[in-house]
Design a protein around this motif. Structure first.
Motif, PDB file in Angstrom:
ATOM      1  N   THR A 154       0.808  -1.226   0.000  1.00  0.00           N
ATOM      2  CA  THR A 154       0.000   0.000   0.000  1.00  0.00           C
ATOM      3  C   THR A 154       0.835   1.266   0.000  1.00  0.00           C
ATOM      4  O   THR A 154       0.272   2.366  -0.028  1.00  0.00           O
ATOM      5  N   TYR A 155       2.160   1.152   0.056  1.00  0.00           N
ATOM      6  CA  TYR A 155       3.009   2.330   0.142  1.00  0.00           C
ATOM      7  C   TYR A 155       3.331   2.884  -1.246  1.00  0.00           C
ATOM      8  O   TYR A 155       3.217   2.179  -2.250  1.00  0.00           O
ATOM      9  N   PRO A 156       3.765   4.149  -1.336  1.00  0.00           N
ATOM     10  CA  PRO A 156       4.132   4.733  -2.631  1.00  0.00           C
ATOM     11  C   PRO A 156       5.319   4.015  -3.274  1.00  0.00           C
ATOM     12  O   PRO A 156       6.065   3.286  -2.600  1.00  0.00           O
ATOM     13  N   PHE A 206      -0.201   3.277  -8.715  1.00  0.00           N
ATOM     14  CA  PHE A 206      -0.382   3.728  -7.331  1.00  0.00           C
ATOM     15  C   PHE A 206      -1.202   5.008  -7.274  1.00  0.00           C
ATOM     16  O   PHE A 206      -2.183   5.097  -6.526  1.00  0.00           O
ATOM     17  N   TRP A 207      -0.803   6.027  -8.037  1.00  0.00           N
ATOM     18  CA  TRP A 207      -1.422   7.341  -7.912  1.00  0.00           C
ATOM     19  C   TRP A 207      -2.819   7.397  -8.532  1.00  0.00           C
ATOM     20  O   TRP A 207      -3.618   8.268  -8.171  1.00  0.00           O
ATOM     21  N   THR A 208      -3.134   6.487  -9.442  1.00  0.00           N
ATOM     22  CA  THR A 208      -4.454   6.517 -10.080  1.00  0.00           C
ATOM     23  C   THR A 208      -5.412   5.455  -9.558  1.00  0.00           C
ATOM     24  O   THR A 208      -6.621   5.577  -9.732  1.00  0.00           O
ATOM     25  N   SER A 209      -4.871   4.405  -8.906  1.00  0.00           N
ATOM     26  CA  SER A 209      -5.746   3.302  -8.509  1.00  0.00           C
ATOM     27  C   SER A 209      -5.496   2.817  -7.083  1.00  0.00           C
ATOM     28  O   SER A 209      -6.372   2.920  -6.224  1.00  0.00           O
ATOM     29  N   LEU A 213      11.943   5.625 -12.613  1.00  0.00           N
ATOM     30  CA  LEU A 213      12.443   4.249 -12.614  1.00  0.00           C
ATOM     31  C   LEU A 213      11.327   3.232 -12.805  1.00  0.00           C
ATOM     32  O   LEU A 213      11.520   2.202 -13.465  1.00  0.00           O
ATOM     33  N   PHE A 214      10.155   3.519 -12.215  1.00  0.00           N
ATOM     34  CA  PHE A 214       9.049   2.557 -12.238  1.00  0.00           C
ATOM     35  C   PHE A 214       7.769   3.263 -12.694  1.00  0.00           C
ATOM     36  O   PHE A 214       6.850   3.477 -11.897  1.00  0.00           O
ATOM     37  N   PRO A 215       7.686   3.649 -13.960  1.00  0.00           N
ATOM     38  CA  PRO A 215       6.521   4.429 -14.415  1.00  0.00           C
ATOM     39  C   PRO A 215       5.200   3.683 -14.290  1.00  0.00           C
ATOM     40  O   PRO A 215       4.182   4.277 -13.915  1.00  0.00           O
ATOM     41  N   ASP A 216       5.185   2.390 -14.574  1.00  0.00           N
ATOM     42  CA  ASP A 216       3.936   1.633 -14.505  1.00  0.00           C
ATOM     43  C   ASP A 216       3.430   1.531 -13.067  1.00  0.00           C
ATOM     44  O   ASP A 216       2.243   1.723 -12.799  1.00  0.00           O
ATOM     45  N   ALA A 217       4.355   1.221 -12.157  1.00  0.00           N
ATOM     46  CA  ALA A 217       3.962   1.112 -10.747  1.00  0.00           C
ATOM     47  C   ALA A 217       3.485   2.459 -10.221  1.00  0.00           C
ATOM     48  O   ALA A 217       2.503   2.535  -9.468  1.00  0.00           O
ATOM     49  N   SER A 218       4.170   3.531 -10.605  1.00  0.00           N
ATOM     50  CA  SER A 218       3.774   4.867 -10.148  1.00  0.00           C
ATOM     51  C   SER A 218       2.396   5.243 -10.676  1.00  0.00           C
ATOM     52  O   SER A 218       1.560   5.785  -9.949  1.00  0.00           O
ATOM     53  N   ARG A 219       2.147   4.946 -11.930  1.00  0.00           N
ATOM     54  CA  ARG A 219       0.843   5.255 -12.512  1.00  0.00           C
ATOM     55  C   ARG A 219      -0.268   4.495 -11.781  1.00  0.00           C
ATOM     56  O   ARG A 219      -1.316   5.063 -11.463  1.00  0.00           O
TER      57      ARG A 219
END
Length: 438
Positions: free
Chosen positions: A70-72, A225-228, A217-223
Motif C-alpha cells: 500500500t506504500y508509494p 499507485f497514484w491513479t488506482s 524508474l518505475f513508471p507503470d507502478a507509479s501510474r
C-alpha cells in the motif's frame, strides 16, 4: 562518592536492569501477540512478485488475504534490496533497524532528562529500552515487521537535530518519510504552520524529488499507485476494527454500517485547530521536541486508519511527560499530576485493553473502552506542557544548540521554563530548578 560507593551503585543498577528485563520478558511471553512478521511478509512477497515474477507490485495480494503493498513507489525502491535477501535475513534487518533507531531516538529525548536529573545515563537508557519493549505499539511494530520507527526517526532527525541547529538540510528527513508513506506529510504542515519556511520547502522538494525518481524508474507502478491503488481503501482494512485508534475509527464504531463522514471531518477540523494553536506556542519558544510530540499525536488522530502499531508516534509525548514531571518542583501537585498521567497512559498502552471490546464495542463501556488509545492521544495533544529552555548567559537561546550540545538542549543542560496558557509572550513561569548532574 567514593570508588566503593560507585561500585555498589553500579552493581545495584545492573541487578535492577537485569530484573526489569526478566520481568518484561515474562510479560511479553504472556501478553505479546505473535504476528509472524505479517506485514513484512506482505512487503517481501510483493517485492518478490515484482522483481522475480515480473508482476505489478500493486497487483500482489498476500495469499488468502486482502492485503497488498500500500506504500508509494519510492517505498518500493527503498525496500528493493529485500527482494534479494533470504527471508531470515529480511527479518533480521527489520528487527535490527527498528531496535537501532528506537535506541537512538529514545537517547536523544531521554539524555537531557537524565543529565538534568542527575541519573546515571546508561541506566536511564537501559530502563527506558526495557519499558519500550513492553509498550504495545512498539512490540506490534516489531512483530508485524512494520516501518513506523524508521519513519519516526527520519522526522526526529529534522526536528530534534537539524532544525534547532539551523542546518540547511533540515526538512529532508520529513520529505523522505512522506515519500515512503504519505501520513508523515503532516509534519510538512507543521513546518508551514510554525513558519519554518525553508525547512518546509526543503521537505516538499525532497518528497517531490524522491517521488519523481521512483516514477522515472518505475513508471507503470507509479501510474497504478497514484491513479488506482492509493484510492482502494479495501486493501487497508475495516475502519471499525478495534485496532483502528483514530478519530475515524471512533466514528466508525458508532455506526459500522454507515459511519458519518461529516462527523469525522468536524472532529478533524476541531483537532487541527487545537494542534495548530499549541504548535505555534511551542515553536515560539523553540520547543521542537513538544512540536514533534504534538504532531505525532495529531497524525494518529486525524489519519483515517491508525492501527495500534502506529501509536509509536506517541513515544516522544510520553517521554516529555516524564521530562516535565522531573522538572517540576519536588512534592508539588504538578509533578504528581504529570507523573501520574505518564504512568497511567503508558500502563494502558501496554495493556491491550482495547481488545477487550474487539467483538462487541456497543454501549457506553464499548465507546469508552474500545477507544482508550484515542483518548490518550487527545489528552497528550491538549495537556502536554509547552516549555522553553532557559539558557544561561552566553549560551544560545531556545531552539539552538551550542557547539557541543544536544539539539534538544544546550550542552550545560539548563532548567526548563513552562509557558503558561494565555500568558503573553515574554512573561513566563518557572516550574523547576537545575538539578545536579552526576
Amino acid at each position: 562518592m567514593t570508588v566503593a560507593q560507585g561500585a555498589r551503585r553500579t552493581a545495584v543498577q545492573v541487578v535492577g536492569v537485569v530484573a526489569l528485563a526478566v520481568a518484561v520478558a515474562a510479560f511479553l511471553s504472556v501478553a505479546a501477540v505473535r504476528h509472524g512478521f505479517f506485514d513484512l511478509k506482505v512487503y517481501y512477497g510483493a517485492l518478490d512478485f515484482w522483481v522475480h515474477d515480473h508482476g505489478e507490485i500493486y497487483d500482489y495480494l498476500k495469499p488468502g488475504t486482502q492485503y497488498g503493498f500500500t506504500y508509494p513507489p519510492f517505498a518500493a525502491l527503498v525496500m528493493l534490496p529485500m527482494a534479494y535477501l533470504p527471508w531470515p535475513a529480511a527479518i533480521t534487518v527489520s528487527v535490527a533497524a527498528s531496535v537501532v533507531v528506537s535506541t537512538v531516538l529514545i537517547w536523544w529525548l531521554l539524555d537531557p532528562v537524565s543529565r538534568r536529573a542527575g541519573w546515571t545515563r546508561w541506566f536511564a537508557l537501559a530502563v527506558a529500552l526495557c519499558l519500550a519493549a513492553a509498550y504495545e505499539p512498539m512490540r506490534e511494530t516489531v512483530n508485524f515487521g512494520q516501518v513506523n520507527m524508521l519513519l519516526l526517526f527520519l522526522v526526529a532527525v529534522d526536528l530534534l537535530r537539524l532544525l534547532p541547529a539551523g542546518n540547511r538540510w533540515a526538512g529532508v528527513g520529513i520529505g523522505l518519510a512522506t515519500a515512503i508513506k504519505l501520513t508523515p506529510g503532516v509534519f510538512i504542515v507543521y513546518l508551514l504552520v510554525t513558519r519554518r519556511w525553508r525547512a518546509a520547502f526543503t521537505s516538499m522538494a525532497a518528497a517531490t524529488a524522491a517521488t519523481l525518481a521512483a516514477a522515472a524508474l518505475f513508471p507503470d507502478a507509479s501510474r497504478e499507485f497514484w491513479t488506482s491503488a492509493l484510492w482502494n481503501t479495501g486493501r487497508v482494512g475495516e475502519l471499525a476494527f478495534v485496532s483502528n485508534q483514530s478519530l475515524r475509527g471512533v466514528v466508525a464504531r458508532l455506526n459500522p454500517e454507515h459511519p458519518s463522514t461529516l462527523a469525522w471531518l468536524a472532529l478533524v477540523l476541531a483537532t487541527l485547530a487545537v494542534w495548530a494553536w499549541r504548535c505555534r506556542a511551542a515553536s515560539a519558544v523553540g520547543d521542537q521536541a513538544t512540536g514533534l510530540a504534538l504532531t505525532g499525536a495529531l497524525m494518529c488522530l486525524v489519519s483515517p486508519v491508525t492501527w495500534v502499531h502506529h501509536l509509536v508516534w506517541l513515544i516522544p509525548g510520553l517521554i516529555l511527560l516524564v521530562d516535565n514531571a522531573v522538572a517540576a518542583p519536588a512534592r508539588s501537585l504538578r509533578r504528581r499530576a504529570l507523573a501520574g498521567f505518564a504512568v497511567i497512559a503508558y500502563g494502558l498502552l501496554c495493556s491491550r485493553i482495547v481488545w477487550a471490546w474487539e467483538k462487541d464495542f456497543s454501549g457506553v463501556d464499548g465507546f469508552l473502552g474500545s477507544n482508550t488509545y484515542v483518548w490518550i492521544s487527545l489528552a497528550l495533544l491538549v495537556l502536554l506542557p509547552i516549555r522553553r529552555t532557559a539558557a544561561p548567559a552566553g549560551l544560545p537561546g531556545p531552539g539552538r544548540a551550542g557547539p557541543t550540545g544536544s539539539a534538544v538542549e544546550p550542552a550545560d543542560v539548563p532548567e526548563l521554563v513552562e509557558v503558561e496558557r494565555g500568558t503573553p509572550a515574554g512573561e513566563r513561569h518557572r516550574v523547576g530548578r537545575p538539578l545536579s548532574v552526576g
